[in-house]
Design a protein around this motif. Structure first.
Motif, PDB file in Angstrom:
ATOM      1  N   GLU A  50       3.702  -7.634   4.476  1.00  0.00           N
ATOM      2  CA  GLU A  50       3.034  -6.687   3.580  1.00  0.00           C
ATOM      3  C   GLU A  50       1.536  -6.962   3.507  1.00  0.00           C
ATOM      4  OE1 GLU A  50       4.737  -6.041  -0.286  1.00  0.00           O
ATOM      5  OE2 GLU A  50       6.756  -6.483   0.440  1.00  0.00           O
ATOM      6  N   GLU A  51       1.179  -8.232   3.384  1.00  0.00           N
ATOM      7  CA  GLU A  51      -0.234  -8.590   3.271  1.00  0.00           C
ATOM      8  C   GLU A  51      -0.984  -8.302   4.563  1.00  0.00           C
ATOM      9  OE1 GLU A  51      -1.665  -9.469   0.397  1.00  0.00           O
ATOM     10  OE2 GLU A  51       0.331  -9.091  -0.436  1.00  0.00           O
ATOM     11  N   LYS A  52      -0.331  -8.540   5.708  1.00  0.00           N
ATOM     12  CA  LYS A  52      -0.981  -8.269   7.015  1.00  0.00           C
ATOM     13  C   LYS A  52      -1.180  -6.773   7.220  1.00  0.00           C
ATOM     14  CE  LYS A  52      -2.580 -10.100  10.859  1.00  0.00           C
ATOM     15  NZ  LYS A  52      -3.376  -8.932  11.275  1.00  0.00           N
ATOM     16  N   ALA A  53      -0.227  -5.984   6.658  1.00  0.00           N
ATOM     17  CA  ALA A  53      -0.341  -4.527   6.780  1.00  0.00           C
ATOM     18  C   ALA A  53      -1.526  -3.986   5.998  1.00  0.00           C
ATOM     19  CB  ALA A  53       0.951  -3.861   6.303  1.00  0.00           C
ATOM     20  N   LYS A  54      -2.076  -4.798   5.093  1.00  0.00           N
ATOM     21  CA  LYS A  54      -3.249  -4.400   4.310  1.00  0.00           C
ATOM     22  C   LYS A  54      -4.547  -4.800   5.023  1.00  0.00           C
ATOM     23  CE  LYS A  54      -0.739  -4.976  -0.052  1.00  0.00           C
ATOM     24  NZ  LYS A  54      -0.645  -5.760  -1.312  1.00  0.00           N
ATOM     25  N   ASN A  55      -4.442  -5.025   6.348  1.00  0.00           N
ATOM     26  CA  ASN A  55      -5.599  -5.386   7.191  1.00  0.00           C
ATOM     27  C   ASN A  55      -6.208  -6.736   6.820  1.00  0.00           C
ATOM     28  OD1 ASN A  55      -5.494  -3.006   8.748  1.00  0.00           O
ATOM     29  ND2 ASN A  55      -6.557  -1.886   7.107  1.00  0.00           N
ATOM     30  N   LYS A  56      -5.396  -7.633   6.340  1.00  0.00           N
ATOM     31  CA  LYS A  56      -5.864  -8.983   6.058  1.00  0.00           C
ATOM     32  C   LYS A  56      -5.686  -9.845   7.291  1.00  0.00           C
ATOM     33  CE  LYS A  56      -4.943  -8.799   1.084  1.00  0.00           C
ATOM     34  NZ  LYS A  56      -4.188  -9.372  -0.056  1.00  0.00           N
ATOM     35  N   ALA A  83      -2.932 -13.486   5.070  1.00  0.00           N
ATOM     36  CA  ALA A  83      -1.543 -13.046   4.914  1.00  0.00           C
ATOM     37  C   ALA A  83      -0.636 -14.233   4.593  1.00  0.00           C
ATOM     38  CB  ALA A  83      -1.064 -12.348   6.187  1.00  0.00           C
ATOM     39  N   HIS A  94      -1.645 -15.459   0.826  1.00  0.00           N
ATOM     40  CA  HIS A  94      -1.228 -14.508  -0.200  1.00  0.00           C
ATOM     41  C   HIS A  94       0.283 -14.305  -0.188  1.00  0.00           C
ATOM     42  CE1 HIS A  94      -5.511 -12.542  -0.322  1.00  0.00           C
ATOM     43  NE2 HIS A  94      -5.488 -13.803  -0.748  1.00  0.00           N
ATOM     44  N   ASN A 102       8.249   1.244   6.232  1.00  0.00           N
ATOM     45  CA  ASN A 102       7.714   1.873   5.019  1.00  0.00           C
ATOM     46  C   ASN A 102       8.737   2.785   4.342  1.00  0.00           C
ATOM     47  OD1 ASN A 102       5.154   0.676   5.438  1.00  0.00           O
ATOM     48  ND2 ASN A 102       4.629   2.324   6.897  1.00  0.00           N
ATOM     49  N   GLN A 137      10.132  -1.484  -1.754  1.00  0.00           N
ATOM     50  CA  GLN A 137       9.296  -2.561  -1.226  1.00  0.00           C
ATOM     51  C   GLN A 137      10.120  -3.797  -0.850  1.00  0.00           C
ATOM     52  OE1 GLN A 137       6.495  -3.046  -4.426  1.00  0.00           O
ATOM     53  NE2 GLN A 137       5.011  -1.603  -3.557  1.00  0.00           N
TER      54      GLN A 137
END
Length: 918
Positions: free
Chosen positions: A388-394, A399, A402, A479, A850
């Motif tokens: 999820e965190e990587k999908a937020k462009n982190k 990732a 977090h 998703n 989620q």
């Protein structure tokens, strides 16, 4: 980075040391000294152990017939004593009305002696005033040489502190005590062992309760500075301290030359209470009871068959491989790290169990299975959060950081609820429940360590070495945005219907579905002519047909029985598969069982009563009188002498048949015919006329057998031995007190879950929703087993009944269900803080979506392993498949209830409004 490498090195060293302890490496260095007491004892179901049978009798009048309830009380105290010693999970049954059968898993001879001492001691503790030797000098002198002299109101007891140069009462070999105790062990509220340091040794601290506090305070005040109080165990003085002052709080200590074991034993007697009756054996020769001597002492093999154990091992290995392949396929290198964490988790868990000297039974294996499932869940939770965190462009590092941080709360909440549950089950449960709880508690601790420390260190080292990597994880859903809210009310309605149907089914068929563990039945120990493999014996017994060709003994538990004088460590372990003697427990009638065993195994009994139809025509009328009973006697073929046997039987029988002076018919007539026998025995047929049969109020057959038995015991004739060494009815393994303690433990654990979730989520409604969901899962799983017992033909050779493994499975389902629910609740709490403008229903729906990938992935991985266990063991004897069957269904129900029961309930409980979670 250097620090991270050092952490990995530290974990590697610890892991190798633990693996060295756990793995069965032959001839380990220091193995005969340092490591000899570090081991996991397989339980009775897996490896057998020692068995002892005692007869219970009234201590004041042995002639009084005790009831089964009286004997059950003694059995429960013995169970509590053994539970206090360690994690042995004994099998304890009441046989008949006044016998107790105790089985304790694989222990050596010295350890067995210690257990027998704990079992056999009456455990009567008393505090009595020591009579002053100065003011009662004449009484003291009078009792030193004459044991028959006892001053009124006093008790003469041997003085362990006697010395020729002693002072006060210690110069006397026998000390005088006030006959009436100040307080007794029954009035002790709690007790524990303490260590006073070098030179002081071990002591037993005790705390009195109720009126005893006042009585003890008054006695110590009266004796302060001038008297002593003797503390007696079973009439023997343990210590005799001087009273220095008043003790008002009802607490004190028992001091003496205690070893640690002696102090522990004394504390056990104080906390479990004394036996309300004596145990020992009945000596038929003297017609008297001999206290603290067992009626029978043997070694027994495992209750699970070799086929079940081997298939179970194969299934466990296969299940672990399946989980590993699944996780690695889904999460690539991170999956490999997760699998390494699982291996370390199991190694750490087994190491701690070894250090504790725990006993591993099927319920313990259930605890390990739940541990592995929760470890898988924790790893997947972290990896899904990283996705999820990587999908937020982190970045991958962000990732990782977090993902771990956000997953931490859910992991801790779900595992802490399970820890609290296991603690409640341990303190309020007993026997099997306590063993399950211990394994589960340790497993959660090792899970948190392996996931949050070990796997985190491995992952960090990998992530920081691959700063530009992408997370190419597989997923069930991309998703997801399903409208669960639309169907939640329907799902809840379906659950309500199934719950009502389950309650009806449990009420209607619950008692009928209880297995041998809950109902009791029969126990028979029998001896074959030749040794046989236990697998063959089990197959023959379970294939005996009953009505409508349905297997009669599908619930049978069969064990090898060995001589008690054989080494307890060498006998009845997994390698022991053949024997002449076997023990069978079943819910069936004992007489039916014995007849079936005689037919199936060709057992030879010393006496066979023949039906009247088998009397030859030329013997039906004997000297103008009708034939009476017709019986066949079987002799050992070696050194058989027909003439000698005929003469002895004739003489003894004629004496027996002419005993009744009130009835003098013509001369008694006995016909003896030499018949052929089997390979190892020779038969003689004996006929006695009807008139003679009717003598002695019809007891002539019994008396006839007794005469022949006496002749055989005196070795005048050599009858074959009776093949049944033990035969009796037997009470349930799960006695009423144990059942009640388990129910209370579950109720209290649910209350604790409600309180914890209330505190963590700032609303008691979350707690109620979580507990209702787990009760829903357990109830439906129980009903599923009962339903299968009704619809699946018993001719399939499978007995769907509620047994101890079923209880272990239900507790596992409860633990897994609450874990799953808390994870989604945690996401709801997080989203309530992030999306303040969304409705509560939308937030719940968003949270379920989620976490959906995590829910499906975790549930499927665990379900796949349990299914593997079921498939491999479904046709094997006992136990393992009975554990896995409810789990296969319960995991599906658990995943369903997390979405369609727990979440709709929190919406309903809050009337659609947002709860305040700040």
């Amino acid at each position: 980075m250097t620090r991270d490498k050092n952490t990995v090195i530290f974990i590697t060293i610890i892991s190798l040391l633990c693996a060295y302890l756990v793995l069965p490496i032959p001839n380990k260095p220091l193995g005969d000294s340092l490591l000899k007491n570090i081991k996991i004892n397989p339980g009775i179901d897996l490896a057998g152990g020692a068995e002892v049978i005692y007869r219970v009798y009234d201590q004041d009048d042995p002639a009084i017939e005790l009831s089964r309830d009286d004997t059950q009380k003694v059995a429960e105290i013995i169970r509590k004593r053994i539970d206090r010693i360690g994690l042995k999970e004994p099998v304890i049954n009441v046989q008949g009305n006044n016998k107790i059968q105790i089985q304790i898993a694989g222990i050596d001879k010295e350890e067995w002696k210690e257990y027998k001492n704990i079992i056999e001691s009456t455990g009567v503790l008393e505090w009595k005033e020591v009579i002053d030797p100065v003011t009662h000098e004449s009484e003291y002198k009078a009792v030193q040489t004459d044991p028959n002299v006892t001053p009124q109101g006093m008790q003469r007891v041997e003085n362990p502190y006697y010395s020729e140069n002693g002072e006060g009462d210690d110069k006397y070999k026998y000390v005088l005590l006030d006959k009436s105790p100040i307080v007794t062990g029954k009035e002790v509220k709690n007790a524990y062992v303490s260590f006073g340091g070098i030179g002081k040794g071990y002591a037993v601290e005790f705390i009195l309760g109720g009126p005893a506090v006042k009585k003890f305070a008054e006695a110590t005040k009266r004796l302060a500075g001038k008297g002593k109080i003797a503390i007696l165990l079973d009439g023997r003085i343990q210590s005799k301290p001087s009273v220095s002052g008043e003790i008002p709080g009802g607490s004190g200590e028992i001091v003496g030359s205690f070893t640690q074991k002696q102090a522990e034993e004394t504390s056990i007697f104080l906390t479990t209470g004394s036996l309300p009756a004596l145990i020992g054996r009945f000596d038929p020769a003297t017609k008297k009871y001999i206290p603290k001597q067992p009626e029978m002492e043997t070694v027994v093999g495992p209750t699970l068959g070799q086929d079940a154990i081997k298939k179970g091992m194969i299934a466990c290995i296969s299940a672990f491989i399946l989980i590993s392949v699944f996780i690695i396929a889904f999460y690539k290198t991170f999956g490999v790290i997760a699998v390494v964490g699982l291996v370390l988790n199991v190694i750490f868990l087994l190491t701690i169990l070894e250090l504790l000297g725990a006993t591993l039974t099927l319920p313990g294996i259930a605890g390990i299975a739940l541990t592995v499932g929760m470890a898988v869940d924790a790893n997947i939770l972290i990896l899904e959060r990283m996705r999820e965190e990587k999908a937020k462009n982190k970045t991958i590092v962000q990732a990782y950081e977090h993902g771990h941080s956000k997953a931490m709360t859910a992991i801790l909440d779900s595992n802490i609820t399970t820890i609290l549950t296991s603690m409640i089950l341990y303190f309020f449960g007993s026997g099997t429940v306590k063993g399950f709880a211990t394994t589960l508690f340790i497993g959660i601790i090792t899970t948190l360590f392996s996931v949050l420390y070990c796997c985190k260190a491995f992952t960090k080292l990998y992530v920081y070495s691959k700063m530009d990597m992408e997370l190419k994880f597989m997923r069930f859903f991309v998703n997801p945005n399903f409208n669960f809210i639309k169907y939640m009310k329907r799902g809840l309605a379906v659950s309500i219907v199934f719950v009502i149907a389950s309650l009806f089914l449990v009420k209607l068929k619950g008692e009928e579905s209880l297995g041998f563990d809950f109902t009791g039945g029969s126990v028979v120990t029998f001896q074959l002519v030749n040794s046989s493999d236990i697998t063959t014996v089990r197959e023959k017994i379970t294939s005996i047909p009953g009505q409508n060709n349905i297997p009669k003994y599908s619930d049978a538990q069969v064990q090898i029985v060995a001589d008690a004088d054989e080494s307890l460590r060498d006998v009845a372990l997994l390698s022991k598969t053949t024997s002449r003697r076997f023990q069978i427990r079943t819910s069936n009638n004992i007489d039916e069982l014995k007849n079936d065993l005689i037919k199936v195994f060709g057992l030879v009994t010393p006496y066979e009563e023949l039906p009247a139809t088998s009397v030859p025509d030329n013997y039906k009328i004997i000297r103008d009188r009708q034939a009476g009973f017709w019986i066949r006697l079987n002799f050992n073929k070696a050194n058989f002498d027909f003439n000698k046997a005929e003469q002895l039987i004739m003489n003894q029988s004629r004496n027996l048949l002419t005993m009744d002076n009130n009835f003098v018919p013509p001369e008694p007539y006995i016909q003896i015919i030499n018949e052929s026998g089997g390979e190892n025995y020779q038969s003689i047929a004996v006929m006695i006329t009807k008139e003679d049969t009717e003598r002695d109020n019809g007891d002539i057959l019994h008396n006839f057998k007794q005469v022949l038995t006496n002749l055989s015991n005196e070795q005048q004739i050599n009858l074959v031995p009776y093949p049944f060494l033990l035969e009796d009815t037997i009470g349930p393994v799960v006695a009423e007190e144990m059942r009640n303690s388990t129910i209370w433990a579950l109720l209290i654990s649910w209350i604790v879950i409600i309180i914890y979730v209330w505190i963590r989520f700032f609303s008691i409604k979350f707690g109620f929703a979580a507990v209702i969901a787990l009760i829903h899962d357990a109830l439906l799983s129980l009903a599923f087993v009962i339903f299968l017992g009704i619809v699946v033909p018993k001719a399939a050779g499978i007995s769907f009944s509620i047994t101890l493994p079923t209880v272990a499975a239900l507790m596992t389902i409860i633990g897994y269900s609450v874990n799953d629910t808390i994870v989604i609740f945690d996401r709801i709490r997080e989203n309530l803080r992030l999306f303040r403008k969304h409705s509560f229903a939308d937030i719940v729906n968003m949270s379920v979506n989620q976490t959906l990938s995590r829910t499906i992935t975790t549930s499927f991985a665990t379900w796949l392993s349990v299914l593997c266990l079921l498939v491999f063991t479904i046709r094997s004897s006992g136990g393992i498949w009975e554990l896995s069957l409810p789990l296969v269904f319960g995991l599906i129900v658990g995943a369903y209830s997390t979405i369609f029961v727990a979440n709709p309930l929190i919406i309903l409980f809050n009337k659609g409004n947002k709860p305040n979670v700040n």
